[in-house]
Motif scaffolding. Structure first.
Motif, PDB file in Angstrom:
ATOM      1  N   UNK A   1       0.839  -1.196   0.000  1.00  0.00           N
ATOM      2  CA  UNK A   1       0.000   0.000   0.000  1.00  0.00           C
ATOM      3  C   UNK A   1       0.870   1.239   0.000  1.00  0.00           C
ATOM      4  N   UNK A   2       1.869   1.252   0.873  1.00  0.00           N
ATOM      5  CA  UNK A   2       2.781   2.399   0.958  1.00  0.00           C
ATOM      6  C   UNK A   2       3.526   2.544  -0.339  1.00  0.00           C
ATOM      7  N   UNK A   3       3.929   1.437  -0.957  1.00  0.00           N
ATOM      8  CA  UNK A   3       4.643   1.489  -2.229  1.00  0.00           C
ATOM      9  C   UNK A   3       3.753   2.062  -3.323  1.00  0.00           C
ATOM     10  N   UNK A   4       2.514   1.711  -3.288  1.00  0.00           N
ATOM     11  CA  UNK A   4       1.578   2.218  -4.300  1.00  0.00           C
ATOM     12  C   UNK A   4       1.421   3.705  -4.168  1.00  0.00           C
ATOM     13  N   UNK A   5       1.320   4.200  -2.949  1.00  0.00           N
ATOM     14  CA  UNK A   5       1.167   5.645  -2.728  1.00  0.00           C
ATOM     15  C   UNK A   5       2.410   6.386  -3.209  1.00  0.00           C
ATOM     16  N   UNK A   6       3.602   5.774  -2.868  1.00  0.00           N
ATOM     17  CA  UNK A   6       4.841   6.417  -3.315  1.00  0.00           C
ATOM     18  C   UNK A   6       4.908   6.480  -4.819  1.00  0.00           C
ATOM     19  N   UNK A   7       4.475   5.434  -5.481  1.00  0.00           N
ATOM     20  CA  UNK A   7       4.503   5.375  -6.931  1.00  0.00           C
ATOM     21  C   UNK A   7       3.560   6.382  -7.539  1.00  0.00           C
ATOM     22  N   UNK A   8       2.370   6.494  -6.918  1.00  0.00           N
ATOM     23  CA  UNK A   8       1.377   7.466  -7.424  1.00  0.00           C
ATOM     24  C   UNK A   8       1.907   8.876  -7.260  1.00  0.00           C
ATOM     25  N   UNK A   9       2.524   9.111  -6.068  1.00  0.00           N
ATOM     26  CA  UNK A   9       3.067  10.461  -5.810  1.00  0.00           C
ATOM     27  C   UNK A   9       4.172  10.794  -6.818  1.00  0.00           C
ATOM     28  N   UNK A  10       4.967   9.779  -7.103  1.00  0.00           N
ATOM     29  CA  UNK A  10       6.044  10.003  -8.075  1.00  0.00           C
ATOM     30  C   UNK A  10       5.473  10.333  -9.445  1.00  0.00           C
ATOM     31  N   UNK A  11       4.438   9.609  -9.842  1.00  0.00           N
ATOM     32  CA  UNK A  11       3.805   9.855 -11.145  1.00  0.00           C
ATOM     33  C   UNK A  11       3.202  11.245 -11.189  1.00  0.00           C
ATOM     34  N   UNK A  12       2.589  11.658 -10.032  1.00  0.00           N
ATOM     35  CA  UNK A  12       1.991  13.002  -9.988  1.00  0.00           C
ATOM     36  C   UNK A  12       3.068  14.049 -10.159  1.00  0.00           C
ATOM     37  N   UNK A  13       4.207  13.820  -9.480  1.00  0.00           N
ATOM     38  CA  UNK A  13       5.307  14.783  -9.607  1.00  0.00           C
ATOM     39  C   UNK A  13       5.832  14.865 -11.057  1.00  0.00           C
ATOM     40  N   UNK A  14       5.923  13.679 -11.693  1.00  0.00           N
ATOM     41  CA  UNK A  14       6.401  13.657 -13.078  1.00  0.00           C
ATOM     42  C   UNK A  14       5.435  14.396 -13.995  1.00  0.00           C
ATOM     43  N   UNK A  15       4.117  14.161 -13.742  1.00  0.00           N
ATOM     44  CA  UNK A  15       3.096  14.832 -14.571  1.00  0.00           C
ATOM     45  C   UNK A  15       3.184  16.331 -14.372  1.00  0.00           C
ATOM     46  N   UNK A  16       3.397  16.764 -13.097  1.00  0.00           N
ATOM     47  CA  UNK A  16       3.486  18.190 -12.797  1.00  0.00           C
ATOM     48  C   UNK A  16       4.703  18.802 -13.484  1.00  0.00           C
ATOM     49  N   UNK A  17       5.843  18.033 -13.455  1.00  0.00           N
ATOM     50  CA  UNK A  17       7.042  18.532 -14.137  1.00  0.00           C
ATOM     51  C   UNK A  17       6.785  18.700 -15.641  1.00  0.00           C
ATOM     52  N   UNK A  18       6.128  17.669 -16.192  1.00  0.00           N
ATOM     53  CA  UNK A  18       5.824  17.711 -17.628  1.00  0.00           C
ATOM     54  C   UNK A  18       4.925  18.893 -17.951  1.00  0.00           C
ATOM     55  N   UNK A  19       3.931  19.091 -17.053  1.00  0.00           N
ATOM     56  CA  UNK A  19       3.004  20.196 -17.254  1.00  0.00           C
ATOM     57  C   UNK A  19       3.759  21.529 -17.197  1.00  0.00           C
ATOM     58  N   UNK A  20       4.659  21.629 -16.200  1.00  0.00           N
ATOM     59  CA  UNK A  20       5.457  22.861 -16.071  1.00  0.00           C
ATOM     60  C   UNK A  20       6.330  23.076 -17.311  1.00  0.00           C
ATOM     61  N   UNK A  21       6.918  21.971 -17.788  1.00  0.00           N
ATOM     62  CA  UNK A  21       7.759  22.089 -19.002  1.00  0.00           C
ATOM     63  C   UNK A  21       6.932  22.535 -20.204  1.00  0.00           C
ATOM     64  N   UNK A  22       5.730  21.977 -20.339  1.00  0.00           N
ATOM     65  CA  UNK A  22       4.842  22.352 -21.459  1.00  0.00           C
ATOM     66  C   UNK A  22       4.473  23.823 -21.370  1.00  0.00           C
ATOM     67  N   UNK A  23       4.108  24.239 -20.125  1.00  0.00           N
ATOM     68  CA  UNK A  23       3.726  25.645 -19.944  1.00  0.00           C
ATOM     69  C   UNK A  23       4.915  26.554 -20.265  1.00  0.00           C
ATOM     70  N   UNK A  24       6.107  26.134 -19.772  1.00  0.00           N
ATOM     71  CA  UNK A  24       7.302  26.943 -20.038  1.00  0.00           C
ATOM     72  C   UNK A  24       7.599  27.009 -21.535  1.00  0.00           C
ATOM     73  N   UNK A  25       7.459  25.836 -22.204  1.00  0.00           N
ATOM     74  CA  UNK A  25       7.711  25.785 -23.650  1.00  0.00           C
ATOM     75  C   UNK A  25       6.716  26.656 -24.400  1.00  0.00           C
ATOM     76  N   UNK A  26       5.446  26.585 -23.994  1.00  0.00           N
ATOM     77  CA  UNK A  26       4.427  27.431 -24.636  1.00  0.00           C
ATOM     78  C   UNK A  26       4.755  28.906 -24.451  1.00  0.00           C
TER      79      UNK A  26
END
Length: 229
Positions: A1-26
């Protein structure tokens, strides 16, 4: 369960980074587009200004060329007109025939009538047909400078008073007397004569004692020539 949460949090962070990169690129793209738009506007302004400058320069050159062309054409026209007038005058002079006459043999030798015109009824020369053998009058067919000469012979023991007449006025005169033999005198004038003006020889002092003579030893003559017109 803890591993799943960590994985989800990591994915959220990656998505946020990607979103930030897209916004910056735009944002970078928008700035790049804005910069290009500004640059194009500047280029278009510069091109427009340059085209206007070149257009004005072309117009100035066109006006200068038109002015030069008109001046050249006017100069050529004036020169052509002047040469044409000179040619017309020269042609007129060339077309005018030589004017000269030489008449002799006076019809009536007695000078007893006032203002009697001497009629020299024979001509050796009558270029231009200005002299009339029936009247003794020369009518100028061309205006100009003429020379007239009168040669008259007074009979022995008689007088001859003669005058050269232009337009009714005596312009040269002679008094002659036949002393011991025929007395021959010559007189004349160089005078400017207008077109159509008349010249003749007349007696200026009528009397029964005024008389001419003509024979093989003395001729009465009246001559004239156009010197310059």
């Amino acid at each position: 369960m803890i591993r799943t949460e960590i994985k989800v949090e990591t994915m959220v962070n990656e998505i946020k980074k990607t979103e930030d990169n897209v916004i910056s690129t735009l944002g970078d793209i928008k700035r790049a587009v804005a910069d290009f738009t500004d640059m194009f506007a500047d280029m278009r302004g510069n091109i427009t200004d340059e085209m206007l400058k070149r257009g004005d320069e072309i117009k100035r050159r066109e006006e200068s060329f038109k002015t030069l062309f008109e001046e050249t054409r006017n100069n050529i026209t004036r020169g052509t007109d002047s040469q044409k007038e000179e040619l017309i005058q020269l042609q007129g002079k060339l077309e005018k025939p030589p004017i000269a006459f030489y008449a002799h043999h006076v019809k009536d030798l007695v000078l007893d009538t006032a203002n009697k015109i001497l009629v020299f009824e024979k001509t050796i020369t009558n270029e231009g047909t200005g002299y009339d053998t029936s009247t003794g009058i020369f009518t100028a067919p061309v205006g100009g400078l003429y020379q007239f000469v009168v040669h008259a012979c007074a009979r022995y023991s008689k007088y001859a008073y003669l005058g050269l007449v232009l337009g009714g006025n005596v312009i040269a005169a002679d008094a002659n007397y036949g002393d011991e033999s025929h007395g021959c005198n010559t007189f004349g004038s160089i005078v400017r004569v207008k077109l159509g003006a008349k010249v003749w020889v007349k007696s200026t002092s009528p009397s029964s004692n005024r008389q001419l003579i003509q024979d093989t030893h003395g001729m009465n003559t009246f001559s004239g020539v156009l010197v310059n017109n």
